[in-house]
Design an enzyme around this catalytic site. Structure first.
Site, PDB file in Angstrom:
ATOM      1  N   ILE A 128     125.482   1.110  39.524  1.00 12.81           N
ATOM      2  CA  ILE A 128     126.240   1.561  38.240  1.00 12.81           C
ATOM      3  C   ILE A 128     127.952   1.196  38.260  1.00 12.81           C
ATOM      4  O   ILE A 128     127.878   1.998  38.842  1.00 12.81           O
ATOM      5  CB  ILE A 128     125.687   2.826  36.747  1.00 12.81           C
ATOM      6  CG1 ILE A 128     123.989   2.280  37.497  1.00 12.81           C
ATOM      7  CG2 ILE A 128     126.613   1.997  36.194  1.00 12.81           C
ATOM      8  CD1 ILE A 128     123.398   1.289  36.394  1.00 12.81           C
ATOM      9  N   THR A 149     127.105  11.104  54.216  1.00 13.68           N
ATOM     10  CA  THR A 149     128.024  10.367  52.963  1.00 13.68           C
ATOM     11  C   THR A 149     128.204  10.369  52.216  1.00 13.68           C
ATOM     12  O   THR A 149     127.101   9.658  51.168  1.00 13.68           O
ATOM     13  CB  THR A 149     129.212   9.036  54.220  1.00 13.68           C
ATOM     14  OG1 THR A 149     128.162   8.055  53.524  1.00 13.68           O
ATOM     15  CG2 THR A 149     129.599   9.743  55.536  1.00 13.68           C
ATOM     16  N   PRO A 150     129.043  11.515  50.684  1.00 10.16           N
ATOM     17  CA  PRO A 150     129.356  11.562  50.295  1.00 10.16           C
ATOM     18  C   PRO A 150     129.283   9.601  49.009  1.00 10.16           C
ATOM     19  O   PRO A 150     129.842   8.959  50.116  1.00 10.16           O
ATOM     20  CB  PRO A 150     129.714  11.969  49.493  1.00 10.16           C
ATOM     21  CG  PRO A 150     131.251  12.155  50.053  1.00 10.16           C
ATOM     22  CD  PRO A 150     130.068  11.779  51.601  1.00 10.16           C
ATOM     23  N   TRP A 151     129.538   9.743  47.965  1.00 12.55           N
ATOM     24  CA  TRP A 151     130.004   9.388  46.698  1.00 12.55           C
ATOM     25  C   TRP A 151     130.927   8.868  45.924  1.00 12.55           C
ATOM     26  O   TRP A 151     131.625   8.514  46.107  1.00 12.55           O
ATOM     27  CB  TRP A 151     129.107   8.684  45.835  1.00 12.55           C
ATOM     28  CG  TRP A 151     128.805  10.036  45.026  1.00 12.55           C
ATOM     29  CD1 TRP A 151     127.492  10.773  45.526  1.00 12.55           C
ATOM     30  CD2 TRP A 151     129.438  11.008  44.245  1.00 12.55           C
ATOM     31  NE1 TRP A 151     127.445  12.418  44.356  1.00 12.55           N
ATOM     32  CE2 TRP A 151     128.968  12.560  43.596  1.00 12.55           C
ATOM     33  CE3 TRP A 151     130.590  11.041  43.703  1.00 12.55           C
ATOM     34  CZ2 TRP A 151     129.209  13.220  43.375  1.00 12.55           C
ATOM     35  CZ3 TRP A 151     131.365  11.837  42.788  1.00 12.55           C
ATOM     36  CH2 TRP A 151     130.670  13.204  42.581  1.00 12.55           C
ATOM     37  N   LYS A 206     123.667   6.698  56.264  1.00 13.81           N
ATOM     38  CA  LYS A 206     123.460   6.642  55.173  1.00 13.81           C
ATOM     39  C   LYS A 206     124.210   7.112  54.165  1.00 13.81           C
ATOM     40  O   LYS A 206     124.218   8.310  54.056  1.00 13.81           O
ATOM     41  CB  LYS A 206     122.120   7.698  55.409  1.00 13.81           C
ATOM     42  CG  LYS A 206     120.740   7.006  54.324  1.00 13.81           C
ATOM     43  CD  LYS A 206     120.847   7.423  52.562  1.00 13.81           C
ATOM     44  CE  LYS A 206     121.702   8.539  52.694  1.00 13.81           C
ATOM     45  NZ  LYS A 206     121.979   7.908  50.839  1.00 13.81           N
ATOM     46  N   PRO A 207     124.504   6.195  54.176  1.00 13.69           N
ATOM     47  CA  PRO A 207     125.810   6.587  52.472  1.00 13.69           C
ATOM     48  C   PRO A 207     125.266   6.623  51.566  1.00 13.69           C
ATOM     49  O   PRO A 207     123.709   6.589  51.460  1.00 13.69           O
ATOM     50  CB  PRO A 207     126.566   5.189  52.394  1.00 13.69           C
ATOM     51  CG  PRO A 207     125.573   4.041  52.517  1.00 13.69           C
ATOM     52  CD  PRO A 207     124.534   5.014  53.620  1.00 13.69           C
ATOM     53  N   GLU A 252     130.451  19.722  56.322  1.00 17.21           N
ATOM     54  CA  GLU A 252     131.768  19.530  55.068  1.00 17.21           C
ATOM     55  C   GLU A 252     131.129  19.655  54.018  1.00 17.21           C
ATOM     56  O   GLU A 252     130.642  18.729  53.224  1.00 17.21           O
ATOM     57  CB  GLU A 252     132.759  18.264  55.054  1.00 17.21           C
ATOM     58  CG  GLU A 252     134.343  18.555  55.297  1.00 17.21           C
ATOM     59  CD  GLU A 252     134.226  18.690  53.185  1.00 17.21           C
ATOM     60  OE1 GLU A 252     133.911  19.803  52.646  1.00 17.21           O
ATOM     61  OE2 GLU A 252     134.368  17.622  53.451  1.00 17.21           O
ATOM     62  N   LEU A 253     131.021  20.945  53.622  1.00 12.29           N
ATOM     63  CA  LEU A 253     130.301  21.214  52.576  1.00 12.29           C
ATOM     64  C   LEU A 253     131.417  21.637  50.300  1.00 12.29           C
ATOM     65  O   LEU A 253     130.595  22.256  49.478  1.00 12.29           O
ATOM     66  CB  LEU A 253     129.564  22.504  52.546  1.00 12.29           C
ATOM     67  CG  LEU A 253     128.320  22.176  53.302  1.00 12.29           C
ATOM     68  CD1 LEU A 253     127.452  23.516  54.411  1.00 12.29           C
ATOM     69  CD2 LEU A 253     128.088  20.895  53.701  1.00 12.29           C
ATOM     70  N   CYS A 296     136.565  17.109  47.710  1.00 15.64           N
ATOM     71  CA  CYS A 296     136.023  18.517  48.526  1.00 15.64           C
ATOM     72  C   CYS A 296     137.474  19.644  48.460  1.00 15.64           C
ATOM     73  O   CYS A 296     136.699  20.450  47.765  1.00 15.64           O
ATOM     74  CB  CYS A 296     135.170  18.258  49.034  1.00 15.64           C
ATOM     75  SG  CYS A 296     133.159  17.615  49.287  1.00 15.64           S
ATOM     76  N   GLU A 308     132.229  25.137  42.773  1.00 16.77           N
ATOM     77  CA  GLU A 308     132.260  24.002  42.871  1.00 16.77           C
ATOM     78  C   GLU A 308     132.435  22.799  41.749  1.00 16.77           C
ATOM     79  O   GLU A 308     130.812  22.678  41.242  1.00 16.77           O
ATOM     80  CB  GLU A 308     131.799  23.499  43.985  1.00 16.77           C
ATOM     81  CG  GLU A 308     133.036  22.194  43.830  1.00 16.77           C
ATOM     82  CD  GLU A 308     132.828  21.673  45.512  1.00 16.77           C
ATOM     83  OE1 GLU A 308     134.103  21.421  45.762  1.00 16.77           O
ATOM     84  OE2 GLU A 308     131.746  21.614  45.947  1.00 16.77           O
TER      85      GLU A 308
END
Length: 468
Positions: A13, A136-138, A162-163, A237-238, A271, A369
């Protein structure tokens, strides 16, 4: 390179319109198994036999290919995430720099000789860990590809990526470019799919040797628990709740400009976003006026508009961020500044950037956050109070200090509990060469810079007795 499965494909999307523009394969445990085995075979084959110099050349060729294909890659990144096209182009330049930097470092990681007892020769060599897993994040798909995959390959590991399913089209394109650059088959394997299936299968796999994860503290805890079952090292990394501390002697105009940018870049989905600004009471009124001017001037739009910021990633995130804003209004927190959404943005997942303050230390806007363009302002009187406020959350990723006083700069930098501290600037996500990572609930381990190569390798001590 692309995971496939019998499961129904996932829609891709566009956040700026809410419309589907592609489909994505939904990989699962079977695809993860195939990817890990392919990586293991690459280590035993051509990739494992390749010299560090050759590895670096492959990475340098890829860097050049990214620059050559910047426009195509940037278009994918912008439409997949909703970010302005100029930001997407900057992300491609960052990817190229990651591979240039780590490609150049690949053959410069040396061992050492330890003086020991007479009759002994002792050397320490650095070796790859083996098969490394990367989730990894978006928010920055391209940059995260460079940040985590480049050092892994530089050290000779084979990788499984794994993205995030919300935005990973550019990762697949870059995977194909790495093959074009000469990366042997199986060295990098990209499996698309949802975290609960593909991600969980990857972190639980018994034949991986390292996990890198960037995401929420809650999911990071699950990743670390899965890794512990097989004694696998993890870099986490959070996220953060990063403060920018503005003293009365600061350049207030410059500080206001960068404070605004640090919370609105990528629609606040960073982040290391400066999501708290901590201002000395004597200049709080003047600073908030400057901040309000900058927020009022913000341009919000779709990627092709190349505005200051775009939408958040999806409807779920839009609802979550708007919920923080609505809660703050309901609690009676004063609105210091806000930007306006124009009528032509219907259909996309847009959120109006907003500043609240002063915000109590116990309020969710200070403690949690948001991951959106929402800024919480806090006020202090003394330097000691500023330190206490800065350190007053569970996070510790990045901080900013604005003061012309050199002694205070050093005191504050040492007193703040954070992985990075910027003084009279805020380079939050920038700097390929700069070690990056958190403390407390922001995670552990370091990415970027040469320290990342240490995280993605191990040492072997070789003791040779030559005495008769």
């Amino acid at each position: 390179m692309v995971g496939s499965a019998d499961a129904p494909p996932l829609p891709v999307i566009a956040p700026a319109t809410g419309a589907r523009f592609a489909w994505l394969s939904a990989g699962g445990a079977a695809e993860i198994e195939a990817a890990v085995q392919a990586a293991r075979a690459a280590l035993a084959g051509r990739w494992g036999a390749m010299s560090a110099t050759e590895r670096g050349r492959v990475m340098q060729r890829f860097s050049a290919l990214v620059l050559a294909h910047t426009e195509r890659l940037a278009w994918l990144e912008a439409h997949d995430t909703g970010k302005p096209i100029s930001q997407a182009r900057a992300d491609m330049a960052a990817v190229a720099r990651y591979f240039e930097f780590y490609g150049g470092a690949a053959d410069k990681i040396h061992g050492e000789v330890i003086p020991y007892l007479a009759g002994y020769n002792v050397t320490v060599v650095r070796e790859p860990l083996g098969v490394t897993a990367h989730i990894t994040p978006w928010n920055y798909p391209a940059q995260m590809f460079g940040r985590t995959i480049a050092p892994a390959l530089a050290m000779g590991n084979a990788a499984v990526l794994k993205p995030a399913e919300e935005a990973c089209a550019v990762c697949l394109e870059m995977g194909a470019l790495l093959v074009e650059a000469g990366l042997p088959a199986g060295t990098l394997n990209i499996v698309t799919g949802v975290g609960e299936e593909a991600g969980a299968a990857l972190t639980a796999h018994p034949d991986i040797n390292f996990i890198s994860f960037t995401g929420s503290p809650e999911v990071g805890q699950l990743v670390q628990q899965a890794a512990a079952r097989h004694h696998v090292p993890v870099v986490l990394e959070l996220g953060g709740k990063s403060p920018q501390i503005v003293f009365e002697d600061a350049d207030l105009a410059q500080a206001a400009t960068l404070v605004c940018k640090a919370i609105t870049q990528n629609a606040g989905q960073t982040c290391s976003a400066g999501s708290r600004v901590v201002v000395q009471r004597s200049v709080a009124e003047r600073f908030t006026t400057l901040l309000a001017e900058r927020f009022a001037a913000l341009r919000i739009g779709r990627p092709e508009d190349d505005a200051d910021l775009g939408p958040v990633i999806n409807a779920t995130q839009q609802t979550r961020v708007q919920g923080f804003i609505d809660r703050a209004r309901a609690d009676g927190l004063p609105v210091i500044a806000e930007a306006q959404l124009h009528k032509g943005l219907q259909g996309g997942y847009f959120v109006a950037p907003t500043v609240f303050g002063p915000v109590p230390a116990t309020h969710p806007l200070v403690c949690q956050e948001v991951f959106g363009p929402v800024l919480a302002l806090q006020v202090f009187d003394t330097e000691q109070e500023a330190v206490a406020i800065a350190n007053g959350t569970e996070f510790g990723l990045v901080a900013g200090v604005w003061t012309r006083d050199g002694a205070r700069q050093q005191r504050m930098a040492r007193a703040i509990v954070s992985g990075q501290v910027f003084i009279n600037c805020y380079g939050a996500g920038g700097g390929v060469e700069l070690p990056f990572g958190g403390t407390k609930r922001s995670g552990h381990g370091r990415e970027k810079g040469l320290l990342a190569l240490e995280e993605l390798s191990t040492t072997k001590t070789i003791v040779n007795c030559y005495a008769g």
